[in-house]
Design an enzyme around this catalytic site. Structure first.
Site, PDB file in Angstrom:
ATOM      1  N   HIS A 156       0.812  -1.218   0.000  1.00  0.00           N
ATOM      2  CA  HIS A 156       0.000   0.000   0.000  1.00  0.00           C
ATOM      3  C   HIS A 156       0.844   1.265   0.000  1.00  0.00           C
ATOM      4  O   HIS A 156       0.336   2.347  -0.286  1.00  0.00           O
ATOM      5  CB  HIS A 156      -0.927   0.005   1.215  1.00  0.00           C
ATOM      6  N   ASP A 363       3.528   9.327  -0.675  1.00  0.00           N
ATOM      7  CA  ASP A 363       2.316   8.594  -0.284  1.00  0.00           C
ATOM      8  C   ASP A 363       2.076   7.485  -1.304  1.00  0.00           C
ATOM      9  O   ASP A 363       2.234   7.719  -2.508  1.00  0.00           O
ATOM     10  CB  ASP A 363       1.111   9.556  -0.298  1.00  0.00           C
TER      11      ASP A 363
HETATM   12  P1  ADQ Z   1      -3.134   6.005   4.859  1.00  0.00           P
HETATM   13  O1  ADQ Z   1      -1.739   6.497   5.026  1.00  0.00           O
HETATM   14  O2  ADQ Z   1      -3.909   5.851   6.102  1.00  0.00           O
HETATM   15  O3  ADQ Z   1      -3.206   4.648   4.021  1.00  0.00           O
HETATM   16  P2  ADQ Z   1      -5.002   7.500   2.952  1.00  0.00           P
HETATM   17  O4  ADQ Z   1      -5.026   6.843   1.636  1.00  0.00           O
HETATM   18  O5  ADQ Z   1      -4.908   8.963   2.867  1.00  0.00           O
HETATM   19  O6  ADQ Z   1      -3.769   7.131   3.881  1.00  0.00           O
HETATM   20  O7  ADQ Z   1      -6.312   7.038   3.682  1.00  0.00           O
HETATM   21  C1  ADQ Z   1      -6.723   7.671   4.775  1.00  0.00           C
HETATM   22  C2  ADQ Z   1      -8.155   7.315   5.026  1.00  0.00           C
HETATM   23  O8  ADQ Z   1      -8.397   7.652   6.361  1.00  0.00           O
HETATM   24  C3  ADQ Z   1      -9.109   8.090   4.148  1.00  0.00           C
HETATM   25  O9  ADQ Z   1     -10.189   7.304   3.796  1.00  0.00           O
HETATM   26  C4  ADQ Z   1      -9.527   9.229   5.049  1.00  0.00           C
HETATM   27  O10 ADQ Z   1     -10.851   9.657   4.857  1.00  0.00           O
HETATM   28  C5  ADQ Z   1      -9.383   8.643   6.418  1.00  0.00           C
HETATM   29  N1  ADQ Z   1      -8.971   9.706   7.363  1.00  0.00           N
HETATM   30  C6  ADQ Z   1      -7.819  10.365   7.409  1.00  0.00           C
HETATM   31  N2  ADQ Z   1      -7.861  11.309   8.364  1.00  0.00           N
HETATM   32  C7  ADQ Z   1      -9.073  11.231   8.908  1.00  0.00           C
HETATM   33  C8  ADQ Z   1      -9.746  11.950   9.919  1.00  0.00           C
HETATM   34  N3  ADQ Z   1      -9.175  12.946  10.561  1.00  0.00           N
HETATM   35  N4  ADQ Z   1     -11.004  11.580  10.208  1.00  0.00           N
HETATM   36  C9  ADQ Z   1     -11.565  10.574   9.557  1.00  0.00           C
HETATM   37  N5  ADQ Z   1     -11.004   9.890   8.595  1.00  0.00           N
HETATM   38  C10 ADQ Z   1      -9.771  10.210   8.269  1.00  0.00           C
HETATM   39  C11 ADQ Z   1      -2.273   3.788   3.329  1.00  0.00           C
HETATM   40  C12 ADQ Z   1      -1.272   4.474   2.398  1.00  0.00           C
HETATM   41  C13 ADQ Z   1      -1.988   5.318   1.359  1.00  0.00           C
HETATM   42  C14 ADQ Z   1      -2.977   4.452   0.586  1.00  0.00           C
HETATM   43  C15 ADQ Z   1      -3.869   3.675   1.534  1.00  0.00           C
HETATM   44  C16 ADQ Z   1      -4.717   2.665   0.797  1.00  0.00           C
HETATM   45  O11 ADQ Z   1      -0.376   5.279   3.165  1.00  0.00           O
HETATM   46  O12 ADQ Z   1      -1.068   5.903   0.470  1.00  0.00           O
HETATM   47  O13 ADQ Z   1      -3.797   5.279  -0.226  1.00  0.00           O
HETATM   48  O14 ADQ Z   1      -3.096   2.950   2.496  1.00  0.00           O
HETATM   49  O15 ADQ Z   1      -3.932   1.819   0.026  1.00  0.00           O
END
Ligand code: ADQ
Length: 463
Positions: A156, A363
């Site tokens: 991921h 990311d």
């Molecule tokens: P993450 O690093 O967790 O995931 P991301 O893809 O941005 O990053 O996903 C975050 C999720 O958490 C989103 O659905 C977002 O809505 C939610 N989220 C973040 N902050 C929040 C908040 N304050 N309140 C509620 N919800 C929140 C890892 C990798 C990413 C990759 C994903 C999926 O680091 O690059 O996209 O896995 O593969």
């Protein structure tokens, strides 16, 4: 048809209407609802002595199986090797990468424990799909226990450039362990080429179309960019809660324009750089003062790891300083919020924002960028500003793509986004939304599972 066995560090919740906890949980929840899936992982709980006792329950059409680990496992495997060694290294922060022998040992021990515990759940025609950097050596441990099933691995997070990866002690062993999988999937072409480059240049391997050959084995490779559960997100975005939040935010805007950032509180997300770029924008644009604000929602994560405590303290200080310098009696430039919101609430908040500011320094994909697009009103959408170092940038070329390390570039993009006319916003948004809908989580899952199913296994071919 064989069952799908998903193995990841943590499991669930699989119910997509629940609170928003992370990209992986949401993506896999959708996958497991469609397949007769089993999802196995750590319960998140610790017990004094590891027993390997499985806790099994049915949840929304899927079987969820978890195991407890020991406190030492949590410290050495999860907080240690996964989050203090691999996570910073794979996000280009070798300055933060800690190399400790006990972390290596904990990582190896927990991967062996996972393999041993999941073994009784496996049937011969199951397809096994392992997720993320916590479990790179899991296939090796399963093979040692005689597992012949097809096993795929999806990363991921980004795969780092060859010379960075080579700074990891025992880097060769880690890559060799990847070759016990049948298929390895990455989020981006950039990550796949970095992996191929390592195999070719460090190990004398051979890169073939859709495969790499080294250590006497051939490993199928592919790029599988993860997407949103777009349909359910769109439903959430038009539901009662989201509409309520959009209205509530519009009242709170009081005619001002909102810029939104939503992230886990992580140094890879570039929050400090984002605050500084926004400060630059305020300095360059006196007419924007009191007319605009940044709402940054940053949920604390991994707060047992010192680097996370440090970034949190820095963000408190930087946001406080900027607010102190610019705020007036009835306006603060940054609303900095450290709590989590449910995804239907977030959908409403995104919908009220003129700009989605998504500027990670590195990311794997970044699902927030896609959520922001999916939550916009079609006849008056906002503008997405996206880091060129987010995996999502490979797919979302109609966003304003920026270098998150350049305050000038981000500041200029904020100005351009706020000035952009409606027809250009609609044109860009339609193209972005088309991508979000087409390349959704089902497309991602189907592409990976199909590739895994059709990957030849030498041992199976002989039978
Ligand atoms: P993450 O690093 O967790 O995931 P991301 O893809 O941005 O990053 O996903 C975050 C999720 O958490 C989103 O659905 C977002 O809505 C939610 N989220 C973040 N902050 C929040 C908040 N304050 N309140 C509620 N919800 C929140 C890892 C990798 C990413 C990759 C994903 C999926 O680091 O690059 O996209 O896995 O593969």
């Amino acid at each position: 048809m064989g069952r799908l066995i998903v193995i990841s560090n943590r499991v669930g919740p699989t119910n997509s209407s629940g609170p928003s906890v992370g990209g992986l949980a949401m993506a896999l929840g959708a996958a497991l609802r469609e397949y007769n899936g089993v999802w196995f992982g750590w319960s998140g709980q610790t017990v004094d002595a590891f027993s390997g006792q499985l806790a099994v329950q049915r949840e929304g059409g899927a079987t969820i199986a978890t195991v407890d680990l020991e406190p030492q496992d949590r410290d050495e495997y999860y907080n240690g090797y996964a989050n203090r060694t691999l996570w910073p290294l794979f996000h280009y922060r070798i300055d933060l990468s800690a190399y400790e022998r006990s972390f290596n040992e904990g990582y190896a021990r927990v991967n062996a424990r996972f393999a041993q515990t999941v073994l009784p759940l496996l049937q011969p025609d199951d397809f096994i799909w392992v997720h993320d950097y916590h479990l790179i050596p899991l296939a090796r441990e399963l093979r040692r226990r005689g597992v012949k099933n097809r096993i795929g691995f999806f990363l991921h997070i980004p795969w780092p450039a060859r010379r960075l990866f080579a700074t990891l002690p025992f880097h060769r062993e880690l890559v060799e362990a990847v070759f016990d999988y049948d298929l390895v999937g990455f989020q981006t072409e950039d990550s796949l080429s970095a992996f191929e480059d390592y195999v070719e240049k460090e190990e004398g391997g051979e890169v073939r179309p859709g495969a790499v050959h080294a250590y006497g084995r051939t490993l199928r490779t592919g790029v599988f960019p993860i997407g949103l559960d777009a349909k359910s997100f769109a439903e959430a975005a038009t539901g009662e809660t989201a509409c309520g939040w959009r209205d509530r935010m519009k009242v709170s805007l009081a005619g001002r324009r909102m810029i939104i950032g939503v992230d886990r509180l992580d140094y890879s997300k570039g929050l400090e750089e984002r605050f500084l770029a926004y400060e630059e924008y305020l300095q360059n644009t006196p007419e924007a003062l009191e007319q605009v604000f940044l709402l940054q929602i940053a949920t604390p994560s991994r707060d047992e790891v010192p680097a996370y405590q440090e970034i949190r303290a820095r963000l408190d200080a930087v946001s406080g300083r900027i607010n102190g310098a610019f705020a007036t009696a009835d306006w603060v430039p940054i609303r900095y919020v450290n709590r989590a919101y449910r995804r239907d609430e977030l959908a409403g908040i995104y919908g009220a924002a003129a700009i989605g500011l998504v500027t990670p320094l590195r990311d794997g994909m970044n699902l927030v960028a896609k959520e922001y697009v999916a939550a916009q009103t079609p006849d008056d959408p906002g503008v997405l500003i996206l880091s060129k170092f987010a995996g999502a940038a490979e797919q979302m070329g109609e966003a304003l793509i920026v270098n998150p390390f350049s305050r000038e570039e981000v500041s200029d993009a904020i100005a351009a986004g706020l000035a952009m006319g409606r027809s250009e916003r609609i044109r860009r948004w339609e193209s972005l939304m088309d991508g979000v809908q087409t390349h959704d989580v089902s497309a991602w899952r189907d592409a990976f599972v199909d590739a895994l199913r059709t990957t030849p296994r030498p041992e199976l071919a002989k039978v």
